[in-house]
Every structure is written in structure tokens, then in C-alpha cells.
Scaffold this motif. Structure first.
Motif, PDB file in Angstrom:
ATOM      1  N   ALA A 150      23.805  37.298  41.469  1.00  0.00           N
ATOM      2  CA  ALA A 150      25.197  37.457  41.886  1.00  0.00           C
ATOM      3  C   ALA A 150      25.420  37.002  43.320  1.00  0.00           C
ATOM      4  N   ILE A 181      30.127  38.843  48.765  1.00  0.00           N
ATOM      5  CA  ILE A 181      31.183  39.825  48.544  1.00  0.00           C
ATOM      6  C   ILE A 181      31.974  39.606  47.249  1.00  0.00           C
ATOM      7  N   TRP A 208      31.254  38.387  44.174  1.00  0.00           N
ATOM      8  CA  TRP A 208      30.628  38.951  42.980  1.00  0.00           C
ATOM      9  C   TRP A 208      30.557  40.476  43.045  1.00  0.00           C
ATOM     10  N   LEU A 209      30.266  40.987  44.246  1.00  0.00           N
ATOM     11  CA  LEU A 209      30.175  42.452  44.366  1.00  0.00           C
ATOM     12  C   LEU A 209      31.509  43.099  44.024  1.00  0.00           C
ATOM     13  N   LEU A 210      32.607  42.512  44.509  1.00  0.00           N
ATOM     14  CA  LEU A 210      33.931  43.067  44.209  1.00  0.00           C
ATOM     15  C   LEU A 210      34.221  43.003  42.714  1.00  0.00           C
TER      16      LEU A 210
END
Lengths: 443, 443
Positions: B258, B279, B281-283
């Protein structure tokens, strides 16, 4: 050439035409074509090849077909096959074939071939010694370029490459000569004038991953392998290095996905083999994860009072796991490419800490606002946001420290990837989350 | 050579000795050494190199130092540098340098060089056209081997390789000649007799990943690149292919964790760049995971009645995630190595189903027994065991189907790796778990 055409020519016994067609194909394609035929057809087509071509085609076939062919071959055919194989391919064959066939092959190998096979088999797997082959060209430093070119013309057919030759003094490697320099200089020039005395080499015990790194760094085509006395014992060529690169990547990626690495392709492995390669890590990780579970039971009181708390567990666990695996992946890859070293651990940690602060804040803000809008509850929004920031920081730090530590103590950093990191980070995130919650809600 | 020795020779102005020493070193090592010096020292040492050597050393330096040197160079030096660069390195330079320096460089390029640069810049990135260089040797089919060797002697210094030459008819590629065949055959033989008419080639628009696959499959050293009319326009060499292999692996591994892929190494990227690449992909994954959370809230009743249920959530989620990422990793890698294709999807699914049944049963048995021994509760042991089996089967199926589907619709299968699979599998496992629990406990 199409398989249908090949079959037709075989069935109508147009061997001359088939021979002519096969001579034009690459050995890789012939091997692929012949493998799809029935064994008898395959053997007929195989016998139409020249000895040299046959040897190359054979070494490009899979082990099943190689086994069947060796069983079928006459003594004369076996001798021709063994004579024309490169030593590294022959060794691979000896390693993979069943014992009775190995005996048959060794019976047809010359004494010196047998000695070389034994020598090559004695090197540790994944070392330069196990990777190399022994067919290379040795020149004398007193030769002229003309003499050297004549020597290459005479012996070149038995060497894996004719583009690099080696100069030894009492078997010690003292110079490397590129055929480019032979071609571009006057033919009366002495070899010692064109040979490079400052050359790159590896030892028989050098790890194959390092061999690949050296190869890439210096853009090499071939690399000499020496023993501890610097005597030249073999060469590693580019095609072998590319295979190493793929194997090493496979190994790393497998380990990073909690799979035991192996050499076979997906379809070559049976269901049982697949299960065997997956179950150990799954069991280990499953039981580790129960720790997180037993921690949760301690906070029964908390989620009995505020049931909504439970619903944020998956999001927290997943985010922690993802953050941790982003960091660990970058570090593992950096170590593999020799870009990150253990001595830089504090530099890495400081960098990850700042990244985590930034990333964590954005995630916390986004989620905090969402939760507040959905549930109109400042407290729960605050609990989740704060837990997120702490979790992100912890998981990024764990994600960068563990691979570096593993590397330091001689373990493969790749095992410190997503699955293990996730399990460890889960425990941390649950602890952080419920402790923050207990505090805020005064439980 | 040590940096200290280099510095000493520079400070005491022993340029002759330094020149002699530098001549012996590889260009990769010289570039590394010079980069560590101050710019002025570096420039002095750089000027001691031969023009050819200087060009190679320059292309091995990092972009910062290249920029500084171009700013410092006199017009004469720039001309020599540009003349001696391979076109692919020159194009890389033009792509990376700031505009004012690019103008300076292009001013010193010949008209034909400028045309070639523009041509190379026009190919899509990650294509064979963008990867290739244009310095190759063209022979005539009527030449004798002796004539060909003389031609190579004359022109070889301007070609990226002297070990493979090409025969064209009206610019159309009709044959490939290896220098091995030139060296091993009689010098009166005509080129058309030794040239291979059945050769491997790629098009300018061929993806670099495919270039690497072809290279590996046929154990090549160099590969010709043709345009749509089969006119020869360039060659790709082994060193470039190894770089592609590393880049493609980096890209896949990044996506699988990711992370947005990029070309820079870990330390080259700033904290902000790192955060930016992580950030998004994390979101996405964080908000996807909230879905799982909102499903849990629907079963509030269940875990209010049997609080122990909550404690098995992490274990179930982790195991599902791990099982899914094992399968997806194997499939993603198999697709990348061209071992698994979309048409085999049912074969893969059936295999994964059987593996999942086997693995899931072992995990369920192990955990069921553990839970029964710890809590003496048959019901909860049964709920967890059954949920485990179903979760494992679902996650292995999802893990193999999604990468294949992604590949089918033209997406990179690597995005269907651990993080995304985990998020999807989480939802499934929670649904399965609570439904089984409601049933068994009659909730």
C-alpha cells in the motif's frame, strides 16, 4: 514454429525438413515445443538436433522430461549429452535426477568431469561456487592478440562465454581480457598490455545475493570466481545472475507474506505442498493473535459500558498493520538493495517518527471529524483520534526497528514483514486504545 | 583506491600518479570516489580522466553532482562529454537536469544527436523505446567475416556492445550476428551464412517488464528493438534489464504494501514525500475498515450477551488477512513471472479451495481444542472453529480471484495485495463469525 506443424512433419516422417526448421529455432523454444509432445515423438525430434543444440535444448527442459529422456537414451546418446553440457547444468541435473539415473550419467562422465561435479556439489547452496560453471577461456600473458584470437577460435566452443578471457599465473587470477579489447587493438599487442589487472571478482563462498549486487553495480556480463588462494575456479554469467535475482525476490516476497519460500512454480506444487508451506506461519500468527484477544477480555467492563468502542477495533488494527507494513517493507527492501544499514537505525527511526506524526495526524483528523459528525460524541472522536496517532507512531517505529534488528542478528529481515508486524502492532493498538478510552470515560 | 590517498594526491598535486591510478579503477568506483570529494577537487580529478572514461564516470554519478559539474564545465568539456555519452544516458540526463542546463547540453549536441534525443524522449516511459540506446553495429549481409571484424575494429568504440551486430535490408532488421560466430568461423565466410534469421526482438512500445521476461527466457545479452515497420531503431542491453528487474520488483513490492511506488531510495526521499506516498492508501483503507466496524455495531446484542466473543475478533481478522495475503502474493508473483494466466482462474480457485479446506481444518482444530481447554465451553469452541474454516476458505478465494480479475481488466494485480485483501476479508470474517455465533447461541 507451431506445434501442429512439428507434429505433422513427425507423423509424415519429413525429418530433413524438420531438421532444417529446428536448426533455425532457439533452443529455449525447441525445448518448450518438444516438452508438449508425447515422449516418443519428443525423442525422435530430439535426435534430429545437432549434439551441441541437443545439449542446450535438454538443459532447458523440465526435470520430468529430462528424467524420461535419460531413461530412454542409448549409451552413445548419453555420452554425447554429457560431453556437451556445461558443468553447472550437469550439476543441476545430478542434483535433481533419481539416484539410478545419476549413476548412469556419472558412468559416462570423464574422470575430470566427475571430479568437477563433486567439487561443485561441495559448495554451499546459494553460494557463488554453486552458481558458477567451469568452462572459461584462459590466456597466457605473453600471447599476442592474434595468438589469443586463434586460441579462442580453437577452444571457444567449449567455453560458456568467448567475450571475456582470463589470465592466470600459477593458477592465480592476475588479469581479465575483454574480447572487445582484442578486437579493437593491434593484433601484435601482447595480452599483458590489454588485460585489466584491477578487476572485480567474488569468492566461491560469496552469497549469491552479493554476486547479483556486484554484477549490477559494475554492469558486468561475467564475473570470475576464485578460491581462498585467489585461484580461478569458475565464472558466473549474466543469465544465471538474472535467475538469482528472480529467486531472491521470490524468497523475500514469500517470506514477507508468511509463506515458506521454495523453488517450484504455483502449479508445480501440489495442494499438500502448498498447505505445508503456509500452515506453520499461520499457526504461529494465529496463536500470537490470541494474545491480543486475551487483552481485550480485560477491558470487558469498558466495552460493556460503551459498546460503540468495539466497532473501532477493526479500523485501528488494520490501520496499525498497514502503517507498520509500509515501514517494514521499505526497510526490508532497502536492506536487500544495500541502501539501508543497521548503523543508520537512529536516522531511520527519527525519519519514521516524523512521517508517523504527519501521517497519524492526518488520519486522526479525518477519522475524528467523521466520527464526530456521525455520532455527535466528542469523547469517542477524541479517543479514536488519539489512539490512531499513537498507534501509527508505534507501528511505524516497530516496522522499521524489527527488520533492522533481524538483519543485525543474522536473521532474514524479510520475516519481519506485514504478517508478524501486524500481529505485534495489534496488541499495541488495543492496549493504547482501551487505556485511552478508560481514561477519557473514567472507567 | 582509498579516498584518503585520492585526497592526498590531489592536495600534493601529483596528478600524473593520480591519473595512472585512476586509469586502473572501474568507472563505477571512480564515480563513487569522486562524489565524496568537494566539487572543486572532484572537477580536478575528473579532468585527469580520458574522455571516454570521463563520460562513463559521469553517467555513474548522481544527478546532484552531474548538475554541479555541468554548471562548472567549459564549452569544450561539455562537447567532449556529450560526444562520448551513450544516447540512453544522455536522454536520462536531459530528463533529469533543470531546463537551463538541458539547453546548454543540447547546444553542444550534433543535429543527429538532438534528433535522436527527441525521438527517444517521445517513447512512453517504461517502454523498450525509452529503455534502449541507439549505438549498435550494422553489418551488410554481403560482407565477409574478415570485413565485418575490420568494421567492428573501426566502429566498435562507438557501439554499446561489440558482441552482437545487426544486418538490415533497407533498414529492416533481417539478421543478427554474434561475434562468437565471427570468431569461430572461417574469415572468408559471408555474413549471410552465419547470421541468425530467426531472432528474438521487441517493439519500441513493448513494456519494459515484457522486455525483461524475454531477456530472461532466452538468456540474452542484448535485444534488438524495432518499430512497427520492423526497422531497427535501438538495442537493450543486460545491465539495463537488470535495472528494470529491480525497478519492477520495487514497484510491485511497494504496491503490495500500500505504498505509491517511486524511483528514489529511502534516504533520498524527504519526510513529506514519504508521507505523501503513504497517506492515500492509508486513508482509503482506514475508511474501508470502518465498514467492518459498522457491521460489528449491528451485533451489539450478541457481544453484550456473550462478551467473550469480542476477544476472538483480532485472531479471526488476522488469520483471514494472512490467509488472503498468502494466496494473493503467490498469484501476483505468478502473474508477474507469466506463470499464471487469467484463463486458469478456475484451476487456481479449485486449488486454493482445497488448500484452504486443509489449512482451515488444521487451524480450526488447533484453536477449537485450545479454546475448549481454556474455557470448557463447547459452543464457543465450535463457533470459532467453524468461523475459522469459512474465513480461511473465503479469504483464500478472494486472495486468488482479485489479482487475476485486476490483471484481466488491465489494472496492476499488485494493488490486490495484503492491505486491500485484509480489509475486504475482515468484513467477511466478522459477518461469518457473528452469524455463526447468533445461530449457535440462539441470539
Amino acid at each position: 514454429m507451431k506445434k501442429e506443424l512439428l507434429r505433422e512433419l513427425l507423423e509424415t516422417k519429413q525429418y530433413k525438413q524438420l531438421h532444417a526448421l529446428l536448426m533455425k529455432e532457439s533452443e529455449v523454444d525447441i525445448a518448450y515445443l518438444l516438452q508438449q509432445l508425447e515422449l516418443e515423438e519428443c525423442a525422435i525430434a530430439f535426435r534430429l538436433l545437432s549434439k551441441k543444440q541437443a545439449a542446450r535444448v535438454f538443459s532447458n527442459m523440465d526435470i520430468q522430461r529430462q528424467k524420461q529422456l535419460v531413461e530412454l537414451f542409448s549409451e552413445t546418446e548419453l555420452i554425447a549429452l554429457v560431453e556437451n553440457q556445461y558443468m553447472d547444468d550437469l550439476v543441476d541435473l545430478v542434483e535433481d535426477l533419481p539416484a539410478n539415473l545419476v549413476t548412469r550419467i556419472l558412468n559416462h562422465a570423464s574422470a575430470s568431469q566427475r571430479q568437477t561435479i563433486n567439487q561443485l556439489l561441495s559448495y554451499p547452496s546459494e553460494s557463488a561456487g554453486a552458481l558458477m560453471t567451469t568452462e572459461f577461456l584462459s590466456l597466457e600473458k605473453e600471447m599476442t592478440i592474434l595468438e589469443a584470437l586463434n586460441f579462442i577460435k580453437e577452444k571457444g566452443n567449449h567455453s560458456k562465454t568467448v567475450y571475456t578471457s582470463y589470465v592466470c599465473d600459477n593458477k592465480k587470477l592476475i588479469g581479465v581480457v575483454s574480447t572487445k579489447d582484442l578486437l579493437l587493438n593491434d593484433e601484435k599487442t601482447k595480452i599483458e598490455e590489454v588485460m585489466k589487472e584491477n578487476f572485480t571478482y567474488v569468492y566461491t563462498h560469496t552469497d549469491q545475493e552479493e554476486v547479483a549486487q556486484v554484477f549490477r553495480k559494475y554492469d558486468l556480463m561475467v564475473l570470475p570466481v576464485v578460491d581462498d588462494e585467489k585461484m580461478l575456479v569458475g565464472i558466473v554469467t549474466g543469465d544465471d545472475v538474472m535467475d538469482v535475482m528472480v529467486d531472491e525476490t521470490n524468497e523475500d516476497i514469500s517470506k514477507m507474506a508468511a509463506l515458506e519460500p521454495n523453488d517450484k512454480s504455483y502449479f508445480q506444487m501440489s495442494v499438500f505442498e502448498h498447505a505445508k508451506h503456509r500452515i506453520v506461519w499461520l499457526l504461529v500468527l494465529m496463536f500470537s493473535a490470541t494474545l491480543t484477544g486475551s487483552i481485550i477480555t480485560k477491558y470487558e467492563n469498558a466495552f460493556q459500558t460503551v459498546p460503540l468502542l468495539v466497532s473501532f477495533i477493526p479500523m485501528l488494527m488494520d490501520t496499525g498493520g498497514n502503517c507498520g507494513s509500509q515501514s517494514s517493507t521499505l526497510i526490508i527492501r532497502g536492506i536487500a538493495l544495500d541502501e539501508i544499514r543497521f548503523k543508520e537505525i537512529f536516522k531511520v527511526m527519527f525519519k519514521e517518527f516524523r512521517i508517523a506524526l504527519l501521517v497519524g495526524s492526518i488520519l486522526a483528523l479525518a477519522n475524528g471529524i467523521r466520527i464526530f459528525l456521525m455520532y455527535q460524541d466528542v469523547n469517542i472522536a477524541f479517543v479514536v483520534a488519539l489512539s490512531l496517532i499513537v498507534t501509527v507512531i508505534l507501528s511505524k517505529l516497530i516496522g522499521c526497528i524489527l527488520p533492522l534488528l533481524a538483519n543485525r542478528v543474522g536473521l532474514d529481515p524479510a520475516i519481519m514483514a506485514s504478517p508478524l508486524i501486524t500481529t505485534i502492532v495489534d496488541t499495541c493498538s488495543i492496549l493504547v486504545y482501551f487505556n485511552v478510552a478508560m481514561h477519557i470515560f473514567n472507567l
